[in-house]
Design a protein around this motif. Structure first.
Motif, PDB file in Angstrom:
ATOM      1  N   ALA A   1      -3.037 -11.512   7.728  1.00 33.34           N
ATOM      2  CA  ALA A   1      -3.941 -10.892   6.751  1.00 33.34           C
ATOM      3  C   ALA A   1      -4.096  -9.381   6.999  1.00 33.34           C
ATOM      4  O   ALA A   1      -4.013  -8.573   6.069  1.00 33.34           O
ATOM      5  N   TYR A   2      -4.269  -8.994   8.264  1.00 31.08           N
ATOM      6  CA  TYR A   2      -4.476  -7.570   8.554  1.00 31.08           C
ATOM      7  C   TYR A   2      -3.258  -6.739   8.170  1.00 31.08           C
ATOM      8  O   TYR A   2      -3.382  -5.631   7.642  1.00 31.08           O
ATOM      9  N   GLU A   3      -2.074  -7.326   8.408  1.00 29.50           N
ATOM     10  CA  GLU A   3      -0.821  -6.665   8.021  1.00 29.50           C
ATOM     11  C   GLU A   3      -0.828  -6.398   6.501  1.00 29.50           C
ATOM     12  O   GLU A   3      -0.460  -5.321   6.031  1.00 29.50           O
ATOM     13  N   PHE A   4      -1.284  -7.408   5.770  1.00 30.34           N
ATOM     14  CA  PHE A   4      -1.367  -7.287   4.308  1.00 30.34           C
ATOM     15  C   PHE A   4      -2.382  -6.185   3.922  1.00 30.34           C
ATOM     16  O   PHE A   4      -2.099  -5.327   3.085  1.00 30.34           O
ATOM     17  N   TYR A   5      -3.565  -6.192   4.561  1.00 30.49           N
ATOM     18  CA  TYR A   5      -4.590  -5.181   4.250  1.00 30.49           C
ATOM     19  C   TYR A   5      -4.063  -3.762   4.503  1.00 30.49           C
ATOM     20  O   TYR A   5      -4.358  -2.823   3.762  1.00 30.49           O
ATOM     21  N   GLN A   6      -3.253  -3.635   5.569  1.00 36.43           N
ATOM     22  CA  GLN A   6      -2.682  -2.326   5.903  1.00 36.43           C
ATOM     23  C   GLN A   6      -1.762  -1.830   4.789  1.00 36.43           C
ATOM     24  O   GLN A   6      -1.740  -0.637   4.479  1.00 36.43           O
ATOM     25  N   ILE A   7      -1.011  -2.759   4.195  1.00 36.19           N
ATOM     26  CA  ILE A   7      -0.089  -2.370   3.115  1.00 36.19           C
ATOM     27  C   ILE A   7      -0.911  -1.868   1.915  1.00 36.19           C
ATOM     28  O   ILE A   7      -0.596  -0.829   1.325  1.00 36.19           O
ATOM     29  N   ILE A   8      -1.973  -2.606   1.587  1.00 39.64           N
ATOM     30  CA  ILE A   8      -2.817  -2.210   0.446  1.00 39.64           C
ATOM     31  C   ILE A   8      -3.485  -0.867   0.745  1.00 39.64           C
ATOM     32  O   ILE A   8      -3.540   0.022  -0.104  1.00 39.64           O
ATOM     33  N   ASP A   9      -3.949  -0.698   1.991  1.00 38.80           N
ATOM     34  CA  ASP A   9      -4.635   0.536   2.379  1.00 38.80           C
ATOM     35  C   ASP A   9      -3.732   1.751   2.199  1.00 38.80           C
ATOM     36  O   ASP A   9      -4.169   2.824   1.828  1.00 38.80           O
TER      37      ASP A   9
ATOM     38  N   LYS B   1       5.514   5.452  -0.802  1.00 41.06           N
ATOM     39  CA  LYS B   1       6.495   5.353  -1.898  1.00 41.06           C
ATOM     40  C   LYS B   1       6.476   3.917  -2.431  1.00 41.06           C
ATOM     41  O   LYS B   1       6.473   2.962  -1.637  1.00 41.06           O
ATOM     42  N   PRO B   2       6.513   3.721  -3.770  1.00 43.32           N
ATOM     43  CA  PRO B   2       6.433   2.369  -4.345  1.00 43.32           C
ATOM     44  C   PRO B   2       7.479   1.408  -3.782  1.00 43.32           C
ATOM     45  O   PRO B   2       7.185   0.240  -3.541  1.00 43.32           O
ATOM     46  N   GLU B   3       8.723   1.924  -3.542  1.00 41.77           N
ATOM     47  CA  GLU B   3       9.784   1.036  -3.042  1.00 41.77           C
ATOM     48  C   GLU B   3       9.409   0.462  -1.671  1.00 41.77           C
ATOM     49  O   GLU B   3       9.667  -0.711  -1.374  1.00 41.77           O
ATOM     50  N   VAL B   4       8.787   1.323  -0.845  1.00 40.32           N
ATOM     51  CA  VAL B   4       8.425   0.894   0.519  1.00 40.32           C
ATOM     52  C   VAL B   4       7.355  -0.196   0.444  1.00 40.32           C
ATOM     53  O   VAL B   4       7.467  -1.246   1.083  1.00 40.32           O
ATOM     54  N   THR B   5       6.323   0.049  -0.400  1.00 36.12           N
ATOM     55  CA  THR B   5       5.258  -0.946  -0.569  1.00 36.12           C
ATOM     56  C   THR B   5       5.844  -2.257  -1.075  1.00 36.12           C
ATOM     57  O   THR B   5       5.521  -3.337  -0.575  1.00 36.12           O
ATOM     58  N   ASP B   6       6.713  -2.126  -2.060  1.00 35.24           N
ATOM     59  CA  ASP B   6       7.344  -3.284  -2.680  1.00 35.24           C
ATOM     60  C   ASP B   6       8.031  -4.157  -1.624  1.00 35.24           C
ATOM     61  O   ASP B   6       7.835  -5.381  -1.566  1.00 35.24           O
ATOM     62  N   GLU B   7       8.798  -3.481  -0.776  1.00 32.97           N
ATOM     63  CA  GLU B   7       9.551  -4.147   0.286  1.00 32.97           C
ATOM     64  C   GLU B   7       8.615  -4.878   1.256  1.00 32.97           C
ATOM     65  O   GLU B   7       8.815  -6.047   1.580  1.00 32.97           O
ATOM     66  N   LYS B   8       7.568  -4.124   1.669  1.00 31.28           N
ATOM     67  CA  LYS B   8       6.620  -4.690   2.645  1.00 31.28           C
ATOM     68  C   LYS B   8       5.905  -5.909   2.058  1.00 31.28           C
ATOM     69  O   LYS B   8       5.721  -6.925   2.732  1.00 31.28           O
ATOM     70  N   LEU B   9       5.489  -5.798   0.797  1.00 29.60           N
ATOM     71  CA  LEU B   9       4.778  -6.911   0.152  1.00 29.60           C
ATOM     72  C   LEU B   9       5.678  -8.133   0.052  1.00 29.60           C
ATOM     73  O   LEU B   9       5.251  -9.262   0.304  1.00 29.60           O
TER      74      LEU B   9
ATOM     75  N   SER C   1       4.257 -10.032  -4.683  1.00 32.76           N
ATOM     76  CA  SER C   1       4.949  -9.073  -5.528  1.00 32.76           C
ATOM     77  C   SER C   1       3.979  -7.938  -5.855  1.00 32.76           C
ATOM     78  O   SER C   1       2.762  -8.159  -5.945  1.00 32.76           O
ATOM     79  N   THR C   2       4.537  -6.728  -6.028  1.00 36.23           N
ATOM     80  CA  THR C   2       3.699  -5.574  -6.360  1.00 36.23           C
ATOM     81  C   THR C   2       2.960  -5.846  -7.665  1.00 36.23           C
ATOM     82  O   THR C   2       1.799  -5.464  -7.832  1.00 36.23           O
ATOM     83  N   GLY C   3       3.632  -6.530  -8.588  1.00 33.14           N
ATOM     84  CA  GLY C   3       3.041  -6.816  -9.896  1.00 33.14           C
ATOM     85  C   GLY C   3       1.731  -7.572  -9.784  1.00 33.14           C
ATOM     86  O   GLY C   3       0.720  -7.164 -10.363  1.00 33.14           O
ATOM     87  N   GLU C   4       1.736  -8.648  -8.997  1.00 34.30           N
ATOM     88  CA  GLU C   4       0.499  -9.458  -8.909  1.00 34.30           C
ATOM     89  C   GLU C   4      -0.623  -8.689  -8.202  1.00 34.30           C
ATOM     90  O   GLU C   4      -1.789  -8.815  -8.550  1.00 34.30           O
ATOM     91  N   VAL C   5      -0.236  -7.848  -7.230  1.00 36.96           N
ATOM     92  CA  VAL C   5      -1.231  -7.029  -6.525  1.00 36.96           C
ATOM     93  C   VAL C   5      -1.849  -6.025  -7.501  1.00 36.96           C
ATOM     94  O   VAL C   5      -3.072  -5.871  -7.584  1.00 36.96           O
ATOM     95  N   LYS C   6      -0.989  -5.365  -8.276  1.00 35.60           N
ATOM     96  CA  LYS C   6      -1.457  -4.356  -9.242  1.00 35.60           C
ATOM     97  C   LYS C   6      -2.364  -5.008 -10.289  1.00 35.60           C
ATOM     98  O   LYS C   6      -3.369  -4.430 -10.717  1.00 35.60           O
TER      99      LYS C   6
END
Ligand code: HAM
Length: 417
Positions: free
Chosen positions: A187-195, A201-209, A215-220
Motif C-alpha cells: 500500500a505505501y508503495e502505491f501511495y508513493q506513486i500517487i504522491d 513523467k506520465p510514462e513513469v507513473t504508468d509503468e509503476k502503477l 491502470s493510470t485511467g482508473e486512478v485518474k
C-alpha cells in the motif's frame, strides 16, 4: 570558510548580500505562527534536535529516511538530526499523556534537517511550524486544525486568491487500493506513486502503477470523481459554518508522502505558482501506538508549515512588512561633559522598557543624528545646559515636534506620546 550548501546565515536587516537570510523576517514569521496558535488555544513545546535513528527508520517511510543526517555518536548510538517533528511529538505524548487533559493541542517551531537536493523552496534545514491535536477521533478536530492552518496563512495577509487547502483522505485511497490489490504490504508503495504523480513523467507513473496491477485511467477516474468521504463532508460542513470553505477543495491528488498517515490528509498550495506545498498534514491515528510499542493508543493529527516556501510566497506577493532596526529613542550626546547625566537617562529609559540607543564613544552630532535615522528612532533626546541645569530637548521625528522638559520627566513624557 563557506557555510554548508542548503544551510542559511541569518543576519539582521539590512541584509549584507542577496543570499543572506533575514533574522527579522524569521522573527516576524515565528511571531505570526505563535500569535495564531495562541488564538486557537495551542500550547508550545519542543524536543531534542538529535534523536535515536530508530525513531525515524521504522515510522516515517523511506522517502524521509533516505534524507537523514545520521551518524554514530561517541557512545556508539545510532542517532539522527530530526528531519520532522511528528515522531518526537508522538514519543513525548506517549510518555506524558496522563498529565494532560485531552484533546492535547500543542505547537512547536523546530529547525529540521533533511539531506535534500537543494533548489528553490527546498533547503537542507528549515523551520517548520507544527500544530497537532492528540486524543480526539471526531472530524471536528480535523476541521479545527484545517481552520488553524488557514488562519495562520491569513495572518500574513494571504487570501483565498493566494492559496488553497487541498483536502483528501488516506481512507478513501486505502479502500481504492484494497479493492484492487490483495497485498496490504504494498500500500505505501502505491501511495508513493500517487504522491509523486503530479511531478513525475506520465510514462513513469504508468509503468509503476502497472507493476502493482493498476491502470493510470482508473486512478485518474477516481481522482476526478473526488467523492468526499463522510469525514471529509463533516470537515467541509464545519469549515462552511466558519465561513472558511472558500479556502478548501477536495482533491484526491493529495495522498502525502509520509508513511504514518491514516485518515484525512491535506496540503496548502500557493495558487497559480509552480511552487511546492506551503504546508502538509493529516491524521496519524496509529503512530503513538507504534512508537510506544503498543502501550499507548492515542489518535492524533497535525500539520507542518515550512518557513522557506512561505517566505518566498510573501516576497512574491509583496506583502512582507518593512523589516528594519527600530529604536524608540536615540540619545544624542553633543556635550561630552553631560555624558554621565546622559548615561543615567539612557538607563532610566531602558529600565522603563523604552528601547534606547546612543553613541558609545564621542562622535560628531551629524553622525549621531544619521545613526538615529538609520535606526528609525521615533525620538531624539539631547541634554543641554540652561542656567547650569541639564535640560532635555526631545524631538519627535515623526510629528516633527520639539519639547523642552526636565530629564527626570523623560520617561513619562515619552510614554505619553
Ligand atoms: P512535510 O510535508 O514533510 O510534513 O513538510 C511540511 C512542510 O515543510 C512542507 O510543505 C514544506 O513547506 C516544508 N518543508 C519540508 N521539507 C523542506 C525542505 N527540505 N526545505 C524547506 N521546506 C521544507 C511533515 O514534516 C509532517 N511531519 C507534518 C506533520 C505534522 N504531519 C502531522 N503533524
Amino acid at each position: 570558510m563557506e557555510r554548508l550548501p542548503g544551510f542559511r546565515d541569518f543576519y539582521p536587516e539590512p541584509l549584507p548580500s542577496k543570499d543572506a537570510s533575514s533574522f527579522d523576517l524569521r522573527n516576524y514569521i515565528f511571531s505570526k505562527w505563535r500569535e495564531t496558535s495562541r488564538r486557537y488555544g495551542f500550547r508550545e513545546y519542543d524536543g531534542p534536535p538529535l534523536e535515536p535513528l530508530d525513531l525515524y527508520t521504522r515510522k516515517s517511510g523511506e522517502e524521509i529516511v533516505g534524507q537523514l543526517y545520521n551518524f554514530t555518536d561517541k557512545g556508539d548510538r545510532a542517532v539522527s538530526l530530526r528531519p520532522e517533528m511528528t515522531p518526537t511529538l508522538a514519543r513525548m505524548a506517549a510518555a506524558s499523556e496522563r498529565n494532560y487533559k485531552k484533546p492535547i493541542k500543542w505547537f512547536a517551531i523546530p529547525q529540521l534537517f533533511r539531506y535534500e537536493r537543494t533548489q528553490k523552496g527546498r533547503l537542507r534545514e528549515h523551520f517548520q511550524f507544527n500544530a497537532d491535536i492528540i486524543g480526539e477521533t471526531d472530524p471536528a478536530a480535523d476541521a479545527e486544525l484545517v481552520a488553524l492552518l488557514i488562519d495562520s496563512l491569513r495572518a500574513f495577509g494571504l487570501t483565498s486568491d493566494d492559496f488553497v487547502i487541498r483536502l483528501s483522505s488516506r481512507n478513501a485511497w486505502q479502500e481504492f487500493f484494497t479493492k484492487r490489490c490483495p497485498d496490504p504490504s504494498r500500500a505505501y508503495e502505491f501511495y508513493q506513486i500517487i504522491d509523486k504523480m503530479e511531478r513525475e513523467k506520465p510514462e513513469v507513473t504508468d509503468e509503476k502503477l502497472k507493476s502493482l496491477g493498476f491502470s493510470t485511467g482508473e486512478v485518474k477516474e477516481f481522482i476526478s470523481a473526488g467523492e468526499p468521504t463522510e469525514e471529509l463532508q463533516s470537515v467541509l460542513r464545519h469549515l462552511k459554518s466558519r465561513k472558511l470553505d472558500a479556502f478548501v477543495q477536495i482533491d484526491y491528488n493529495i495522498i502525502r508522502g509520509l508513511a504514518y498517515y491514516t485518515g484525512i490528509v491535506f496540503e496548502a498550495f500557493a495558487k497559480g505558482a509552480s511552487m511546492r506545498a506551503i504546508a502538509g498534514g493529516g491524521r496519524y491515528d496509529n503512530l503513538v501506538k507504534m512508537i510506544s510499542d503498543d502501550k499507548i493508543n492515542l489518535p492524533a493529527l497535525g500539520f507542518g508549515m515550512g518557513d522557506v516556501v512561505l517566505a518566498d510566497l510573501l516576497a512574491e506577493k509583496k506583502i512582507l512588512p518593512k523589516l528594519q532596526a527600530q529604536t524608540d529613542v536615540f540619545l544624542l550626546i553633543e556635550d561630552e561633559t553631560l555624558r554621565d547625566k546622559s548615561l543615567l537617562l539612557v538607563q532610566q529609559l531602558r529600565d522603563a522598557g523604552i528601547a534606547t540607543e546612543y553613541s558609545l564613544t564621542p562622535a560628531k552630532s551629524d553622525k549621531q543624528f544619521k545613526r538615529a535615522l538609520e535606526l528609525s528612532s521615533r525620538f531624539t533626546i539631547r541634554l543641554h545646559l540652561k542656567e547650569n541645569r541639564a535640560i532635555a530637548l526631545v524631538k519627535d521625528l515623526v510629528q516633527q515636534k520639539q519639547s523642552e522638559i526636565q530629564p527626570e520627566e523623560a520617561v513619562t513624557f515619552i510614554r505619553a506620546q
